[in-house]
Design a protein around this motif. Structure first.
Motif, PDB file in Angstrom:
ATOM      1  N   UNK A  87      59.254  89.298  40.289  1.00  0.00           N
ATOM      2  CA  UNK A  87      58.992  90.657  40.050  1.00  0.00           C
ATOM      3  C   UNK A  87      59.301  91.158  38.573  1.00  0.00           C
ATOM      4  N   UNK A  88      60.322  90.954  38.425  1.00  0.00           N
ATOM      5  CA  UNK A  88      60.723  91.693  37.036  1.00  0.00           C
ATOM      6  C   UNK A  88      60.334  90.836  35.776  1.00  0.00           C
ATOM      7  N   UNK A  89      59.918  89.685  35.829  1.00  0.00           N
ATOM      8  CA  UNK A  89      59.459  88.856  34.534  1.00  0.00           C
ATOM      9  C   UNK A  89      58.101  89.401  34.180  1.00  0.00           C
ATOM     10  N   UNK A  90      58.099  89.260  32.971  1.00  0.00           N
ATOM     11  CA  UNK A  90      56.663  89.956  32.095  1.00  0.00           C
ATOM     12  C   UNK A  90      55.957  88.577  31.814  1.00  0.00           C
ATOM     13  N   UNK A  91      54.948  88.154  32.844  1.00  0.00           N
ATOM     14  CA  UNK A  91      54.519  86.834  32.590  1.00  0.00           C
ATOM     15  C   UNK A  91      53.457  86.734  31.270  1.00  0.00           C
ATOM     16  N   UNK A  92      53.272  87.855  30.761  1.00  0.00           N
ATOM     17  CA  UNK A  92      52.669  87.764  29.429  1.00  0.00           C
ATOM     18  C   UNK A  92      53.445  87.241  28.219  1.00  0.00           C
ATOM     19  N   UNK A  93      54.812  87.092  28.536  1.00  0.00           N
ATOM     20  CA  UNK A  93      55.638  86.601  27.571  1.00  0.00           C
ATOM     21  C   UNK A  93      56.054  85.098  27.889  1.00  0.00           C
ATOM     22  N   UNK A  94      55.317  84.410  28.967  1.00  0.00           N
ATOM     23  CA  UNK A  94      55.837  83.221  28.858  1.00  0.00           C
ATOM     24  C   UNK A  94      55.258  82.170  28.277  1.00  0.00           C
ATOM     25  N   UNK A  95      55.668  81.236  27.840  1.00  0.00           N
ATOM     26  CA  UNK A  95      55.294  80.176  26.839  1.00  0.00           C
ATOM     27  C   UNK A  95      54.570  79.048  27.648  1.00  0.00           C
ATOM     28  N   UNK A  96      55.357  78.705  28.549  1.00  0.00           N
ATOM     29  CA  UNK A  96      54.905  77.293  29.444  1.00  0.00           C
ATOM     30  C   UNK A  96      55.252  77.298  30.748  1.00  0.00           C
ATOM     31  N   UNK A  97      54.237  76.827  31.695  1.00  0.00           N
ATOM     32  CA  UNK A  97      54.720  77.083  33.086  1.00  0.00           C
ATOM     33  C   UNK A  97      54.404  75.554  33.830  1.00  0.00           C
ATOM     34  N   UNK A  98      55.344  74.955  34.556  1.00  0.00           N
ATOM     35  CA  UNK A  98      55.347  73.729  35.053  1.00  0.00           C
ATOM     36  C   UNK A  98      54.791  73.894  36.578  1.00  0.00           C
ATOM     37  N   UNK A  99      53.736  73.233  36.864  1.00  0.00           N
ATOM     38  CA  UNK A  99      53.346  73.407  38.429  1.00  0.00           C
ATOM     39  C   UNK A  99      53.854  71.982  39.216  1.00  0.00           C
ATOM     40  N   UNK A 100      54.585  71.873  40.003  1.00  0.00           N
ATOM     41  CA  UNK A 100      54.944  71.130  40.921  1.00  0.00           C
ATOM     42  C   UNK A 100      54.890  71.198  42.315  1.00  0.00           C
ATOM     43  N   UNK A 101      53.606  70.624  42.845  1.00  0.00           N
ATOM     44  CA  UNK A 101      53.101  70.781  44.244  1.00  0.00           C
ATOM     45  C   UNK A 101      52.371  69.362  44.627  1.00  0.00           C
ATOM     46  N   UNK A 102      52.262  69.096  45.872  1.00  0.00           N
ATOM     47  CA  UNK A 102      51.297  68.189  46.141  1.00  0.00           C
ATOM     48  C   UNK A 102      51.998  67.192  47.164  1.00  0.00           C
ATOM     49  N   UNK A 103      53.288  67.070  47.133  1.00  0.00           N
ATOM     50  CA  UNK A 103      53.886  66.273  48.033  1.00  0.00           C
ATOM     51  C   UNK A 103      53.752  66.565  49.445  1.00  0.00           C
ATOM     52  N   UNK A 104      53.868  67.889  49.888  1.00  0.00           N
ATOM     53  CA  UNK A 104      53.685  68.258  51.130  1.00  0.00           C
ATOM     54  C   UNK A 104      52.315  68.538  51.379  1.00  0.00           C
ATOM     55  N   UNK A 105      51.282  68.563  50.397  1.00  0.00           N
ATOM     56  CA  UNK A 105      49.933  68.405  50.741  1.00  0.00           C
ATOM     57  C   UNK A 105      49.777  67.134  51.160  1.00  0.00           C
ATOM     58  N   UNK A 106      50.169  66.158  50.822  1.00  0.00           N
ATOM     59  CA  UNK A 106      50.196  64.624  51.251  1.00  0.00           C
ATOM     60  C   UNK A 106      50.401  64.666  52.712  1.00  0.00           C
ATOM     61  N   UNK A 107      51.750  64.990  53.098  1.00  0.00           N
ATOM     62  CA  UNK A 107      52.115  64.494  54.395  1.00  0.00           C
ATOM     63  C   UNK A 107      51.839  65.763  55.480  1.00  0.00           C
ATOM     64  N   UNK A 108      51.300  66.777  54.910  1.00  0.00           N
ATOM     65  CA  UNK A 108      50.699  67.801  56.041  1.00  0.00           C
ATOM     66  C   UNK A 108      49.115  67.544  56.109  1.00  0.00           C
ATOM     67  N   UNK A 109      48.609  66.245  55.424  1.00  0.00           N
ATOM     68  CA  UNK A 109      47.065  65.864  55.674  1.00  0.00           C
ATOM     69  C   UNK A 109      46.244  67.248  55.207  1.00  0.00           C
ATOM     70  N   UNK A 110      46.837  67.737  53.866  1.00  0.00           N
ATOM     71  CA  UNK A 110      45.714  68.714  53.429  1.00  0.00           C
ATOM     72  C   UNK A 110      44.484  68.242  52.831  1.00  0.00           C
ATOM     73  N   UNK A 111      43.236  68.460  53.014  1.00  0.00           N
ATOM     74  CA  UNK A 111      42.200  67.938  52.483  1.00  0.00           C
ATOM     75  C   UNK A 111      42.265  67.714  50.758  1.00  0.00           C
ATOM     76  N   UNK A 112      41.933  66.559  50.271  1.00  0.00           N
ATOM     77  CA  UNK A 112      42.070  66.573  48.943  1.00  0.00           C
ATOM     78  C   UNK A 112      41.152  67.471  48.127  1.00  0.00           C
ATOM     79  N   UNK A 113      39.803  67.518  48.596  1.00  0.00           N
ATOM     80  CA  UNK A 113      38.854  68.337  47.880  1.00  0.00           C
ATOM     81  C   UNK A 113      37.859  68.554  48.507  1.00  0.00           C
TER      82      UNK A 113
END
Length: 200
Positions: A87-113
């Protein structure tokens, strides 16, 4: 996801290592057990990839705050401090963002697309496209890096023996990133996780 969230057993997290080696200020907003996609579970969806991006873009963290005290079935537990930090962070000042999701999509059988709707946020591919589109529309200078998923396979539903395999999620993650020119950190092939190391 928990891959970035947890510091057990040595107190060191992957975001901490990013900070240590780069000299950059890094924030660890990972919460274990979460999917890229929306799954319709009230206390998990706010911390999904879609839920986190919506909150970071809008500045409205009401849903995250409502469930910040839940342990989400993980050892991480309370997430109140991270929500306050977001909440306190100003996203406009962010340089890079790492997205690390997907493992739980796999074993929760989330449709791929969904071929009929490329922004279907109940699928892994649609959720990732949605996240990247909305982040880069609002913050076009933001550099995004996506991690694929470590080697995972087994049965998500022991009663019905429904198999999962992280290859399925990786195929769509890598395809989306290739289409959008987003770099991928290849955890699947480079982590060194195999039958001999998987219990370590």
């Amino acid at each position: 996801d928990s891959i970035h969230a947890y510091s057990a057993p040595d107190g060191v997290t992957i975001p901490y290592l990013f900070e240590y080696h780069s000299g950059a200020k890094c924030f660890n907003w990972a919460q274990g057990g979460m999917t890229m996609a929306l799954t319709g579970v009230a206390n998990y969806d706010p911390y999904s990839g879609v839920g986190m991006v919506d909150a970071l873009i809008s500045g409205n963290f009401t849903e995250q705050e409502a469930y910040a005290g839940d342990d989400h079935g993980t050892a991480q537990g309370n997430f109140t401090e991270q929500v306050a930090e977001m909440k306190a962070f100003d996203m406009s000042t962010a340089y890079a963002l790492v997205i690390e999701f997907g493992a739980n999509d796999a074993f929760k059988l989330v449709p791929t697309d969904n071929d009929e709707n490329e922004l279907d946020t109940t699928t892994t591919g649609g959720a990732l496209r949605y996240m990247i589109k909305n982040l880069q529309t609002k913050y076009p200078k933001l550099k995004i890096v996506v991690c694929n998923v470590q080697k995972l396979s087994g049965f998500a539903d022991a009663e019905h023996q429904k198999p999962y395999d992280s290859k399925n999620q990786n195929e769509v993650i890598e395809s989306v990133c290739a289409d959008l020119s987003i770099p991928v950190i290849d955890i699947y092939n480079l982590l060194g996780l195999n039958d001999y190391t998987s219990t370590t």
